[in-house]
Scaffold this active site. Structure first.
Site, short mmCIF file in Angstrom:
data_model
loop_
_atom_site.label_atom_id
_atom_site.label_comp_id
_atom_site.label_asym_id
_atom_site.label_seq_id
_atom_site.Cartn_x
_atom_site.Cartn_y
_atom_site.Cartn_z
N GLY A 1 0.83 -1.19 0.00
CA GLY A 1 0.00 0.00 0.00
C GLY A 1 0.86 1.24 0.00
O GLY A 1 2.04 1.18 0.36
N CYS B 1 5.06 -6.27 1.93
CA CYS B 1 5.44 -4.85 1.84
C CYS B 1 4.72 -4.02 2.92
O CYS B 1 4.99 -4.22 4.09
CB CYS B 1 5.22 -4.32 0.44
SG CYS B 1 6.29 -2.91 0.11
N TYR B 2 3.79 -3.14 2.52
CA TYR B 2 3.07 -2.38 3.56
C TYR B 2 2.49 -3.34 4.60
O TYR B 2 2.54 -3.08 5.81
CB TYR B 2 1.93 -1.57 2.92
CG TYR B 2 1.17 -0.71 3.93
CD1 TYR B 2 1.64 0.56 4.25
CD2 TYR B 2 0.01 -1.17 4.54
CE1 TYR B 2 0.96 1.35 5.18
CE2 TYR B 2 -0.68 -0.39 5.46
CZ TYR B 2 -0.20 0.87 5.78
OH TYR B 2 -0.86 1.64 6.69
N HIS C 1 7.88 -8.21 -2.95
CA HIS C 1 6.59 -8.63 -3.49
C HIS C 1 6.70 -10.01 -4.17
O HIS C 1 7.08 -10.07 -5.34
CB HIS C 1 6.11 -7.62 -4.54
CG HIS C 1 5.68 -6.32 -3.95
ND1 HIS C 1 4.39 -6.07 -3.55
CD2 HIS C 1 6.37 -5.19 -3.71
CE1 HIS C 1 4.30 -4.85 -3.07
NE2 HIS C 1 5.49 -4.28 -3.16
N GLU D 1 4.37 -11.79 -5.34
CA GLU D 1 3.31 -11.98 -6.34
C GLU D 1 3.70 -11.48 -7.73
O GLU D 1 3.09 -11.84 -8.73
CB GLU D 1 2.03 -11.29 -5.87
CG GLU D 1 2.02 -9.76 -5.91
CD GLU D 1 2.68 -9.10 -4.70
OE1 GLU D 1 3.46 -9.77 -4.00
OE2 GLU D 1 2.44 -7.90 -4.47
N SER E 1 -22.14 -8.91 -26.15
CA SER E 1 -21.31 -7.94 -26.89
C SER E 1 -20.42 -8.63 -27.90
O SER E 1 -19.83 -7.99 -28.76
CB SER E 1 -20.43 -7.17 -25.90
OG SER E 1 -19.42 -8.03 -25.40
N VAL F 1 -15.31 -11.88 -24.92
CA VAL F 1 -15.14 -13.18 -24.27
C VAL F 1 -16.14 -13.38 -23.12
O VAL F 1 -16.83 -14.39 -23.05
CB VAL F 1 -13.70 -13.33 -23.73
CG1 VAL F 1 -13.52 -14.69 -23.06
CG2 VAL F 1 -12.70 -13.16 -24.85
N ASP F 2 -16.24 -12.38 -22.25
CA ASP F 2 -17.04 -12.57 -21.04
C ASP F 2 -18.52 -12.78 -21.36
O ASP F 2 -19.14 -13.73 -20.88
CB ASP F 2 -16.89 -11.38 -20.10
CG ASP F 2 -15.43 -11.08 -19.81
OD1 ASP F 2 -14.63 -12.03 -19.93
OD2 ASP F 2 -15.11 -9.93 -19.49
N SER F 3 -19.08 -11.88 -22.16
CA SER F 3 -20.52 -12.01 -22.39
C SER F 3 -20.80 -13.25 -23.25
O SER F 3 -21.83 -13.89 -23.09
CB SER F 3 -21.11 -10.75 -23.00
OG SER F 3 -20.71 -10.59 -24.33
N SER F 4 -19.86 -13.63 -24.13
CA SER F 4 -20.09 -14.83 -24.93
C SER F 4 -20.11 -16.08 -24.05
O SER F 4 -20.96 -16.95 -24.21
CB SER F 4 -18.99 -15.01 -25.98
OG SER F 4 -18.95 -13.89 -26.83
N LYS G 1 -9.89 -13.49 -15.86
CA LYS G 1 -10.03 -13.67 -17.31
C LYS G 1 -9.57 -15.04 -17.78
O LYS G 1 -10.24 -15.70 -18.57
CB LYS G 1 -9.21 -12.59 -18.01
CG LYS G 1 -9.56 -12.41 -19.45
CD LYS G 1 -10.83 -11.64 -19.54
CE LYS G 1 -11.17 -11.23 -20.95
NZ LYS G 1 -12.27 -10.24 -20.93
N1 GLN Z 1 4.46 2.79 1.52
C1 GLN Z 1 5.31 1.79 2.05
C2 GLN Z 1 6.77 2.07 1.74
O1 GLN Z 1 7.08 2.97 1.02
C3 GLN Z 1 4.93 0.44 1.49
C4 GLN Z 1 5.13 0.36 0.01
C5 GLN Z 1 4.47 -0.85 -0.62
O2 GLN Z 1 3.64 -1.51 -0.03
N2 GLN Z 1 4.81 -1.10 -1.89
O3 GLN Z 1 7.65 1.40 2.24
#
Ligand code: GLN
Length: 556
Positions: free
Chosen positions: A97, A124-125, A211, A213, A265, A268-271, A412
């Site tokens: 965040g 992270c955050y 991160h 992910e 439409s 993909v989704d509506s089909s 998707k």
């Molecule tokens: N804002 C926080 C930082 O700068 C976390 C950043 C993040 O979650 N990518 O360290």
């Protein structure tokens, strides 16, 4: 033989809800399940929850978890602890965040979450928040880290099983954990980040400053799988193939002999939603296809060929040619959000008029998918970048009782898998994404019939040349847009003052981040000369070299 209590692991088979509840829940993200009984069944399905603190990658985390065959949903950090507890998640992941945990008014969460015995992974955050709340120290880092950074990990941690000791991870932070909270062991570090990951094995609490992910984190998938399996103890038995079968059964049960209406439409989704409904209730379904005049070249006819009376499906297909109405409404409107709104609203008006001719229906189908829900600010916390006209916008004057959103929980790639299961041809299932407002947002500034034709023709040429060069599988999305810029040119010794076309081509795995594709110069060259020769009022062609971020894939 006694009753064996079976733990059924089911896909969510969509949502059925009445009109008023839909409107209310579109705001809160709350769900209406089919029946109490099924609610119980669903709740037993093992679920990991992503608690969103405003990170950009909330959906990526959920997708990675689902890739482990574990169901995953995203909720805002504003979600009540009681609600989270009631879902009995197998694990909880805190996202990143933009805020700083040590500042007042930064997003936080009830501390009790760490005492539930449910594994938590902070990213992270999220990692900083966990440390901050549990007595560690978080402050502004002397050296901020951004980009791919080599991290040294403790391979004896359950989180880093089968992960190399030195591994490249994606970092993006200004703050850092100066001191881990008591009871936590440091399990990763970098030269500038002494606490890059921590664990408290007993309390099943884990946190990473990087991160996992994001694909740039080389062994991130492995780390998330480790969390999901080693720490949360998930079985990973949630699979796609039961989705179609279960959905058809549930829809049939619910709809009975009711009438169903679907806006198709051709995307993909509506089909996929329409074919799913048609398999479930056959003739009781009517599909209305509104040609808003902002489709790609010949697209209206192509959609009709597949889904119309001469196609393979039984959809009671009705085509409405409403081009002129849309052009009229869009006259002189330049602002992107205003254009989106007009197109969305007019779409609903046209659809309503058609629906009135059919008379009262019981159910209305929407092809909403999970990213629509999250990006509209319903599920998660991230900023709304663009409005989606298929969430929240509903026909006011159509006489129906309930909405069916069979794909509301799917990403998707999962919708595509469902499409293949349903026997929809590959070329439709793997179509490029095409925005609801269509070419309306690929024409910068005001829209006219003439401009639509320019962008249609240029786009058709670009797609043809990309396919001829054999690049159509490699490049994930490519199209032409009409810039609103006119400039001086010379053609046949005469001065011209005409428009510039922008060519766009990107590679991406998830459409959340993307890179401009390196298209060979000769392909761009051929396309350019064809466009300026074949498309009237175009005298300049440009190639967009920008990635997402900072640009978006679409222009408006
Ligand atoms: N804002 C926080 C930082 O700068 C976390 C950043 C993040 O979650 N990518 O360290």
């Amino acid at each position: 033989m006694g009753l064996v209590k079976r733990q059924r692991v089911l896909y969510n088979i969509g949502y059925f809800r009445n009109k008023e509840k839909y409107k209310a829940s579109a705001k809160t993200g709350q769900k209406q399940w089919i029946s109490e009984n099924q609610e119980e069944t669903f709740m037993k399905r093992e679920t990991v929850i992503v608690l969103d603190f405003g990170g950009q990658y909330n959906q990526l985390i959920a997708r990675r978890v689902r890739e482990c065959n574990v169901y995953c949903e995203i909720y805002s950090y504003k979600t009540d602890l009681e609600k989270i507890k009631a879902m009995e998640p197998k694990g909880i992941i805190f996202t990143g965040g933009p805020n700083s945990v040590y500042l007042e008014d930064s997003p936080s969460y009830a501390k009790e979450i760490y005492d539930l015995g449910i594994p938590v992974l902070g990213i992270c955050y999220g990692s900083q928040l966990m440390m901050h709340q549990l007595g560690g120290k978080v402050c502004k880092a002397p050296v901020r880290e951004y980009g791919k950074i080599e991290v040294t990990v403790d391979q004896s941690s359950a989180l880093f099983e089968n992960v190399s000791e030195k591994t490249i991870c994606w970092m993006s932070h200004n703050d850092y954990i100066e001191q881990a909270a008591p009871g936590f062991k440091i399990i990763a570090h970098t030269p500038d980040c002494p606490v890059a990951a921590v664990e408290n094995v007993e309390k099943k609490l884990y946190a990473t400053q990087f991160h996992p992910e994001v694909l740039h984190t080389k062994e991130g998938k492995q780390m998330l799988a480790n969390f999901v399996f080693n720490v949360c103890g998930c079985a990973g038995s949630w699979k796609m193939d039961s989705f179609v079968e279960e959905s058809i059964k549930a829809i049939r049960e619910k709809v009975g002999d009711g009438k169903v209406l679907c806006a198709l439409s051709g995307g993909v989704d509506s089909s996929v939603a329409a074919v799913l409904l048609s398999k479930a209730v056959g003739d009781q379904l009517t599909c209305v296809f509104v040609d808003h005049g902002l489709l790609r070249k010949n697209e209206g006819d192509e959609v009709e060929a597949v889904f119309g009376p001469d196609g393979n499906y039984n959809l009671n297909f009705i085509r409405v040619n409403a081009q002129e109405r849309f052009y009229e409404k869009l006259k002189g409107v330049e602002e992107p959000e205003a254009k989106r709104k007009i197109i969305g609203e007019e779409f609903i008006r046209v659809f309503e008029e058609e629906a009135k001719k059919i008379g009262a229906v019981d159910f209305l189908v929407q092809g909403t998918i999970y990213p629509d829900v999250v990006e509209s600010g319903v599920g998660g916390e991230s900023t709304v970048i663009k409005s989606h006209h298929n969430v929240g916008g509903l026909p006011e004057h159509v006489d129906f009782k309930e909405i069916i959103e069979p794909l509301r929980d799917l990403f998707k790639d999962e919708v595509r898998k469902a499409g293949l299961e349903l026997g929809i041809p590959d070329y439709l299932v793997f179509r490029q994404p095409f925005p609801g407002p269509g070419l309306g947002i690929r024409i910068i500034g005001d829209v006219t019939a003439e401009k639509v034709q320019m962008v249609q023709d240029a786009d058709a040429i670009w797609r043809e040349e990309i396919a001829k060069a054999g690049l159509d599988k490699e490049v994930n999305q490519y199209f032409a847009a009409l810039t609103n810029m006119r400039s001086v040119g010379v053609m046949g010794d005469e001065r011209t003052y005409d428009y510039a076309i922008a060519l766009r081509a990107v590679t991406t795995t998830d459409f959340m981040t993307a890179e401009s594709a390196e298209i060979p110069w000769d392909v761009i060259g051929r396309t350019t000369s064809r466009i300026v020769n074949e498309v009237k009022h175009v005298n300049r062609v440009m190639y967009d070299c920008t990635g997402k971020p900072p640009a978006t894939i679409e222009f408006e």
